[in-house]
Motif scaffolding. Structure first.
Motif, short mmCIF file in Angstrom:
data_model
loop_
_atom_site.label_atom_id
_atom_site.label_comp_id
_atom_site.label_asym_id
_atom_site.label_seq_id
_atom_site.Cartn_x
_atom_site.Cartn_y
_atom_site.Cartn_z
N CYS A 48 -3.94 11.21 7.36
CA CYS A 48 -4.20 9.82 7.76
C CYS A 48 -3.72 8.86 6.68
O CYS A 48 -4.03 9.04 5.49
CB CYS A 48 -5.69 9.65 7.99
SG CYS A 48 -6.16 7.94 8.35
N GLY A 50 -4.71 5.94 6.26
CA GLY A 50 -5.81 5.10 5.81
C GLY A 50 -6.73 5.78 4.81
O GLY A 50 -7.23 5.14 3.89
N CYS A 51 -6.95 7.09 4.98
CA CYS A 51 -7.96 7.76 4.15
C CYS A 51 -7.55 9.12 3.63
O CYS A 51 -8.29 9.74 2.88
CB CYS A 51 -9.27 7.90 4.93
SG CYS A 51 -9.19 9.13 6.25
N CYS A 97 -8.62 8.37 13.71
CA CYS A 97 -9.12 9.19 12.61
C CYS A 97 -10.64 9.14 12.61
O CYS A 97 -11.23 8.06 12.65
CB CYS A 97 -8.57 8.67 11.30
SG CYS A 97 -9.30 9.46 9.84
N CYS A 100 -11.95 7.29 9.07
CA CYS A 100 -11.79 5.86 8.77
C CYS A 100 -11.52 5.03 10.01
O CYS A 100 -11.32 3.82 9.91
CB CYS A 100 -10.70 5.65 7.73
SG CYS A 100 -9.01 5.81 8.35
ZN LIG Z 1 -8.41 8.11 8.25
#
Ligand SMILES: [Zn+2]
Length: 132
Positions: A48, A50-51, A97, A100
């Motif tokens: 991911c 984002g995270c 996800c 996040c």
């Molecule tokens: Zn994520």
């Protein structure tokens, strides 16, 4: 889950590129055939953006001809959550996800065996780490 990543909108804006933010936090879609991972065939893991959560393995990736990276199975059960999406006059299943809540893309029931599913994922929502 206890390891959920929660950031404010302002924090996401500063930690992501504008295109990553538009897709993952605003449910956007990148132009087909434009993404960095669409034609990628190396062995590795997709995480991911984002995270960093592990989302897909390269051995479940296939070319669906749609212009976005496609996978037939998530790497870790529970890594991805599904949400009914009634936007644009269609009934689709959005995938995010689990850690996040980044918008990743959609999952469709027309993929190859053994799952019969096709995760259609925005390249900009995922990162790639090769396995040597
Ligand atoms: Zn994520």
């Amino acid at each position: 889950m206890s390891d959920k990543i929660v950031k404010s909108d302002a924090e996401w804006r500063t930690s992501l590129t504008p295109e990553q933010y538009r897709v993952t936090r605003q449910g956007g879609t990148e132009r087909p055939f434009s993404g960095a991972h669409y034609l990628r065939t190396e062995q590795g893991d997709y995480t991911c953006i984002g995270c960093g959560a592990l989302l897909f393995h390269s051995d479940t990736k296939f070319d669906a001809g749609c212009g976005w990276p496609s996978f037939w199975e998530e790497a870790v059960p529970g890594a991805i959550v599904r949400i009914a999406d009634y936007s644009h006059g269609m009934v689709r299943t959005e995938v995010r996800c689990a850690r996040c809540e980044a918008h990743l893309g959609h999952v469709f029931p027309d993929g190859p065996e053994p799952t019969g599913e096709r995760y259609c994922i925005n390249s900009v929502a995922i990162d790639f780490k090769s396995i040597d």
